[in-house]
Design an enzyme around this catalytic site. Structure first.
Site, PDB file in Angstrom:
ATOM      1  N   LYS A  27       0.616  -1.161  -0.372  1.00 49.32           N
ATOM      2  CA  LYS A  27       0.102  -0.068   0.025  1.00 49.32           C
ATOM      3  C   LYS A  27       1.076   1.490   0.050  1.00 49.32           C
ATOM      4  O   LYS A  27       1.408   1.651   1.233  1.00 49.32           O
ATOM      5  CB  LYS A  27      -0.812   0.000   1.395  1.00 49.32           C
ATOM      6  CG  LYS A  27      -1.772   1.420   1.270  1.00 49.32           C
ATOM      7  CD  LYS A  27      -2.901   1.272   2.132  1.00 49.32           C
ATOM      8  CE  LYS A  27      -4.035   2.503   2.823  1.00 49.32           C
ATOM      9  NZ  LYS A  27      -4.044   2.075   3.681  1.00 49.32           N
ATOM     10  N   LYS A  51      -1.657  -1.450  -3.685  1.00 43.70           N
ATOM     11  CA  LYS A  51      -2.927  -0.923  -3.645  1.00 43.70           C
ATOM     12  C   LYS A  51      -1.896   1.214  -4.197  1.00 43.70           C
ATOM     13  O   LYS A  51      -1.134   1.280  -3.358  1.00 43.70           O
ATOM     14  CB  LYS A  51      -3.997  -0.476  -2.760  1.00 43.70           C
ATOM     15  CG  LYS A  51      -4.734   0.624  -2.367  1.00 43.70           C
ATOM     16  CD  LYS A  51      -5.707   0.820  -0.991  1.00 43.70           C
ATOM     17  CE  LYS A  51      -6.050   1.739  -0.264  1.00 43.70           C
ATOM     18  NZ  LYS A  51      -6.339   1.925   0.607  1.00 43.70           N
TER      19      LYS A  51
HETATM   20  C1  PBG Z   1      -7.336   3.326   5.817  1.00 45.15           C
HETATM   21  C2  PBG Z   1      -7.757   3.286   4.060  1.00 45.15           C
HETATM   22  C3  PBG Z   1      -7.643   4.635   3.073  1.00 45.15           C
HETATM   23  C4  PBG Z   1      -8.375   2.909   2.247  1.00 45.15           C
HETATM   24  C5  PBG Z   1      -8.433   2.355   2.856  1.00 45.15           C
HETATM   25  N1  PBG Z   1      -8.493   1.742   3.623  1.00 45.15           N
HETATM   26  C6  PBG Z   1      -7.217   5.836   3.156  1.00 45.15           C
HETATM   27  C7  PBG Z   1      -6.007   5.650   3.187  1.00 45.15           C
HETATM   28  O1  PBG Z   1      -4.604   4.888   3.939  1.00 45.15           O
HETATM   29  O2  PBG Z   1      -5.464   7.071   3.993  1.00 45.15           O
HETATM   30  C8  PBG Z   1      -7.919   3.386   0.623  1.00 45.15           C
HETATM   31  C9  PBG Z   1      -9.249   3.759   0.315  1.00 45.15           C
HETATM   32  C10 PBG Z   1      -9.694   5.058  -1.230  1.00 45.15           C
HETATM   33  O3  PBG Z   1      -8.966   5.893  -1.969  1.00 45.15           O
HETATM   34  O4  PBG Z   1     -10.568   4.007  -1.540  1.00 45.15           O
HETATM   35  N2  PBG Z   1      -6.233   2.587   5.822  1.00 45.15           N
HETATM   36 ZN    ZN Z   2      -5.999   3.070   8.361  1.00 48.99          ZN
END
Ligand code: PBG
Ligand code: ZN
Length: 326
Positions: free
Chosen positions: A196, A249
């Site tokens: 991520k 992601k």
């Molecule tokens: C939080 C989380 C995020 C997303 C999924 N879980 C945001 C972040 O890490 O700031 C992003 C999902 C998206 O942008 O569609 N843990």
């Molecule tokens: Zn989070």
């Protein structure tokens, strides 16, 4: 052999031939539909930065599940917007937390027909909006993973089939696996947000889930954009810790990572077509600048072609509109 013996256009001559040769077809059963369940509302509330997307009141999750199933989707991913936030993010692991309530409603109603995935993180439940406990200005990695284990167990108890830890804390998968097994939830699967990246594509989500960090950014835990092999290490560690599936992601700006992961590992690969990716397409479509259905079809096909077995996407909601677009 080359031209004129070889004519590549022979196999592009008719639509039927082209379809016959098609290698990558997005299927609704491979899509995961995100739902933001909001404890504070009675009617759906539009998310400004995600035109066409809504926060869902608890009473309407069955309706959302029904809509998903009617379109051939098999799974939903739950995010919670709690009534209250605090320093320990206790809403994330409360027995009657918003995700726990939504999951048990869905599972009571749809049983095995609908796969329920729970996002496991503290950011929506914690007052400063970071993905873990902060003490003296420092993120407490090991304390956080303990609470993520509790969160996973409480979600499993509510009926969640798959838990998806998204905080990017080290050791989160191992901590969750151990906590689940200790609580006799050895059949609950883990979808690890492994690679991520710290991304600007999460912007609209943070409005949707009310999880914008009040200070700083997430760069001390999410991956740096300019790294590649590090993604493989993250994925390998998560597999070794017991992840059943791994995630990359965002999707579009990281298709190379998806391809590399596909070539390297045998576990099922999930790609997250994030909020920012959705909103860019929607904004452009609302201006009449692109053919939305064609573009969505093309984007999701590219993610599949890169190597994703499953895709989490906000476009899942309108899957029938673009699915058969050619
Ligand atoms: C939080 C989380 C995020 C997303 C999924 N879980 C945001 C972040 O890490 O700031 C992003 C999902 C998206 O942008 O569609 N843990
Ligand atoms: Zn989070």
């Amino acid at each position: 052999m080359s031209f004129p013996d070889v004519r590549m256009r022979r196999l592009r001559r008719t639509e039927a031939i082209r379809n016959m040769l098609n290698q990558f077809q997005v299927q609704p059963n491979n899509l995961i539909y995100p739902i933001f369940v909001d404890e504070t509302i009675l009617e759906p509330v539009p998310i400004t930065a995600m035109p066409g997307y809504f926060r869902c009141p608890l009473d309407q999750v069955i309706h959302e599940g029904q809509t998903a199933l009617e379109q051939g989707l098999k799974s939903v991913l739950l995010f919670g917007v709690p009534a209250e936030k605090n320093e320990t993010g206790s809403g994330a692991y409360a027995k009657d937390g918003i995700v726990q309530q939504a999951a048990s409603k869905l599972k009571d109603h749809f049983k095995e027909e609908l796969v329920v995935v729970g996002d496991v993180c503290l950011c929506e439940y914690i007052n400063h909006g970071h993905c873990g406990i902060i003490k003296d200005g420092e993120l407490q990695n090991d304390k956080t993973i303990e609470l993520l284990g509790k969160t996973a167990v409480s979600q499993a108890a509510a009926g969640v089939d798959i838990v998806a830890p998204s905080s990017m804390m080290d050791g989160q998968v191992a901590a969750i696996r151990e906590a689940l097994d200790d609580a006799n939830f050895e059949q609950t699967a883990i979808l690890a947000y492994s690679a991520k990246y710290a991304s600007a594509f999460y912007g609209p989500f943070r409005e949707a889930a009310d999880s914008t960090p009040r200070f700083g950014n997430r760069k001390s835990y999410q991956m740096s954009q300019g790294t590649l092999k590090e993604a493989l290490r993250e994925i390998e560690l998560d597999i070794n810790e017991g992840a059943d599936m791994i995630m990359i992601k965002p999707a579009l700006a990281y298709l190379d990572i998806i391809s590399l992961a596909k070539a390297t590992f045998d576990v099922p690969i999930v790609a997250y077509n994030t909020s920012g990716e959705y909103s860019m397409v929607r904004a452009s479509a609302l201006n009449g600048w692109i053919d939305e259905q064609a573009v969505v079809h093309e984007i999701l096909t590219s993610i599949k072609r890169a190597g994703a077995d499953m895709i989490i996407t906000y476009h899942a909601k309108n899957v029938n509109a673009w699915l058969n677009y050619t």
